[in-house]
Design a protein around this motif. Structure first.
Motif, short mmCIF file in Angstrom:
data_model
loop_
_atom_site.label_atom_id
_atom_site.label_comp_id
_atom_site.label_asym_id
_atom_site.label_seq_id
_atom_site.Cartn_x
_atom_site.Cartn_y
_atom_site.Cartn_z
N THR A 118 0.83 -1.20 0.00
CA THR A 118 0.00 0.00 0.00
C THR A 118 0.87 1.26 0.00
OG1 THR A 118 -1.75 -1.18 1.15
CG2 THR A 118 -1.84 1.20 1.26
N ARG A 121 2.09 1.83 -3.49
CA ARG A 121 1.01 2.37 -4.32
C ARG A 121 0.76 3.86 -4.03
NH1 ARG A 121 -5.15 0.00 -3.69
NH2 ARG A 121 -6.21 1.33 -5.20
N THR A 122 0.76 4.21 -2.75
CA THR A 122 0.51 5.60 -2.36
C THR A 122 1.67 6.50 -2.81
OG1 THR A 122 -0.63 4.72 -0.41
CG2 THR A 122 -0.18 7.07 -0.43
N PHE A 126 1.68 9.86 -5.38
CA PHE A 126 2.22 11.18 -5.05
C PHE A 126 3.55 11.47 -5.73
CE2 PHE A 126 -0.73 10.69 -1.36
CZ PHE A 126 -1.54 11.77 -1.69
N ALA A 235 0.93 2.44 7.22
CA ALA A 235 0.66 2.84 5.83
C ALA A 235 -0.21 4.09 5.79
CB ALA A 235 0.00 1.70 5.07
N ILE A 236 -1.09 4.22 6.78
CA ILE A 236 -1.95 5.41 6.88
C ILE A 236 -1.09 6.63 7.22
CG2 ILE A 236 -3.78 6.48 8.28
CD1 ILE A 236 -4.90 4.36 6.40
N ALA A 239 0.90 7.73 4.28
CA ALA A 239 0.08 8.37 3.24
C ALA A 239 -0.24 9.81 3.60
CB ALA A 239 -1.22 7.58 3.05
N ILE A 240 -0.59 10.02 4.86
CA ILE A 240 -0.94 11.38 5.31
C ILE A 240 0.27 12.30 5.18
CG2 ILE A 240 -1.54 12.70 7.39
CD1 ILE A 240 -3.40 10.33 8.15
N GLU A 243 0.95 13.05 1.43
CA GLU A 243 0.02 14.02 0.84
C GLU A 243 0.45 15.44 1.18
OE1 GLU A 243 -3.08 16.86 0.47
OE2 GLU A 243 -2.70 16.01 2.45
N ARG A 244 0.85 15.69 2.43
CA ARG A 244 1.32 17.04 2.82
C ARG A 244 2.64 17.37 2.11
NH1 ARG A 244 -1.97 20.75 5.60
NH2 ARG A 244 -3.46 19.55 6.83
N ARG B 221 -2.87 14.11 -7.46
CA ARG B 221 -1.66 13.31 -7.65
C ARG B 221 -0.43 14.19 -7.47
NH1 ARG B 221 -2.21 8.74 -11.08
NH2 ARG B 221 -4.34 8.64 -11.83
N GLY B 222 0.72 13.56 -7.27
CA GLY B 222 1.97 14.30 -7.32
C GLY B 222 2.26 14.74 -8.74
N ALA B 229 0.15 5.60 -10.18
CA ALA B 229 -0.92 4.73 -9.70
C ALA B 229 -2.27 5.18 -10.24
CB ALA B 229 -0.93 4.74 -8.17
N LEU B 232 -6.00 5.30 -5.29
CA LEU B 232 -5.51 5.05 -3.94
C LEU B 232 -6.38 3.99 -3.29
CD1 LEU B 232 -5.00 8.76 -2.81
CD2 LEU B 232 -3.18 7.06 -3.06
N ILE B 236 -6.75 4.52 2.59
CA ILE B 236 -5.74 5.57 2.45
C ILE B 236 -6.42 6.88 2.05
CG2 ILE B 236 -3.78 6.30 1.00
CD1 ILE B 236 -2.96 4.15 3.01
N ALA B 239 -8.24 8.36 4.96
CA ALA B 239 -7.33 8.92 5.96
C ALA B 239 -6.83 10.29 5.53
CB ALA B 239 -6.15 7.98 6.19
N ILE B 240 -6.47 10.41 4.28
CA ILE B 240 -5.93 11.67 3.78
C ILE B 240 -7.00 12.77 3.86
CG2 ILE B 240 -5.17 12.82 1.64
CD1 ILE B 240 -3.64 10.19 0.99
N GLU B 243 -7.56 13.76 7.56
CA GLU B 243 -6.51 14.62 8.12
C GLU B 243 -6.75 16.07 7.73
OE1 GLU B 243 -3.06 17.03 8.39
OE2 GLU B 243 -3.54 16.16 6.44
N ARG B 244 -7.11 16.32 6.46
CA ARG B 244 -7.40 17.69 6.02
C ARG B 244 -8.65 18.22 6.70
NH1 ARG B 244 -3.62 20.80 3.15
NH2 ARG B 244 -2.32 19.37 1.96
#
Lengths: 248, 248
Positions: A118, A121-122, A126, A235-236, A239-240, A243-244, B221-222, B229, B232, B236, B239-240, B243-244
């Motif tokens: 995972t 993949r994440t 990104f 994995a969480i 991912a967080i 993303e940041r 995406r990045g 990918a 997601l 995941i 979770a992202i 968080e936001r």
């Protein structure tokens, strides 16, 4: 058709010992195999169930494609539900070098293959294409890892290195690690060429790796007075942070 | 000591059919059971291996604690490695009502118990205590779901509802869903009493639920020109977004 001996040989690749010895691994499932065929991996042999074999003309471009029954596919696959496609693939001997300006995700003692897959993949989503694992991380070529990447193992370079030695060679970069009481990821100013270290599911970042961390970061909990979760899944958390990191 | 018949009765709770019938479920592992004992769940019986039984005096406060051998624990547990503690727990008959100002996570057709459990754990971390699942989501009381929550099932209310009907009753709230081409979560102004909908692993948000969405949001995406990918993992993505959402 496929012989009993051949089935037994393929089934050996369910085990790490034989994957290491033969320098091969399995890719299972239609989507993963289709992504594989667009990659630079060396595909040794493909097994296809009858319906896929007949409808997917692209497959016929490959010299070594064998049609198998669903029952035989079930025998050679590690999955509970037999996939339509399964490939035997050569483990790459060389990886693309890491350039000075690209992001690196470092994984310290990740034990769960689903978590590793995972995270690959994440990272791929990104745009993070370099992952460095400690030698005691779970194996990239574990079928569950490969499965969880959903084909992203084709895009992301995963290598195994002694982490303290590797990190010491990266002295021009910041090395970020998640800890309680670090700077909140919502205000931290990430840079492209940062290194982010994610620790193991049960024990976090090991002490020899923690000594290399230059910046401690934190994923803040939600505001609540009630008891809440003790931790996030590895994995969480990865991912967080990614993303940041990607939003810089 | 535990009889063969008793072992067989407990093993029935590995199956949804019997969990539904008996309105019971299993909680396995030391940490999860310890969190359970601090919650309001009605614990019917606890099984402990010898070492835990002797060292953990707190357990003795419970009337129904049985010491079992590791071999018997392996028999009654769903885990590959026998846990030290296993509890039989009554499924709650009533849940706390959802108040007008608290956040709600809505899950549409989540099929994987590990994903559901991880989403409950992550929601708990971010202070989201109300989850509403479509009736075809995987079962909360599946042992893999409970296991993946790492005890957070004690803090988060999970209910199963017809989603279009539920969402229509929430007309005072915004209903956010993740779609390609929505507004980036990095700029979207989340509110506490938003509802966030997460779609299934393979098919996203179903069309009848999509019709209820008021705001489409996206996890960008990045930046990359290379193939990346396709999607997601659902846990995941959840979770992202959480968080936001928590950082408002």
């Amino acid at each position: 058709m496929i012989s009993k001996n051949r089935i037994s040989d393929i089934r050996k690749l369910h085990q790490k010992k034989f994957r290491d010895q033969e320098r091969l691994f399995l890719v299972e499932g239609r989507k993963s195999v289709e992504m594989l065929l667009q990659s630079k991996f060396e595909v040794v042999e493909i097994f296809a169930t009858e319906n896929v074999f007949r409808e997917n003309q692209k497959l016929l471009q490959y010299s070594a494609v064998t049609m198998v029954s669903s029952a035989d596919m079930e025998r050679i696959s590690t999955l509970n539900t037999a996939p339509e496609l399964l490939a035997i693939v050569r483990q790459p001997v060389a990886l693309l070098p890491i350039t000075d300006d690209e992001p690196i995700l470092v994984l310290d003692r990740i034990a769960d293959p689903g978590n590793l897959g995972t995270m690959i993949r994440t990272a791929d989503w990104f745009g993070i294409r370099q992952i460095v694992c400690s030698p005691d991380c779970v194996e990239l070529f574990n079928p569950k890892t490969i499965q969880s990447t959903m084909g992203s193992f084709c895009h992301v370079q995963v290598r195994y290195e002694d982490l303290p030695a590797f990190l010491k060679r990266q002295s021009h970069r910041r090395i970020l690690g998640t800890f309680l009481g670090g700077e909140s990821i919502s205000t931290f100013a990430f840079k492209t060429n940062d290194i982010v270290v994610i620790g193991s599911e049960s024990n976090g970042i090991s002490s020899s790796v923690a000594q290399c961390i230059t910046n401690r970061i934190t994923i803040p909990r939600g505001q609540t007075t009630a008891p809440s979760a003790e931790s996030l899944n590895a994995a969480i958390a990865a991912a967080i942070v990614m993303e940041r990191w990607s939003d810089r």
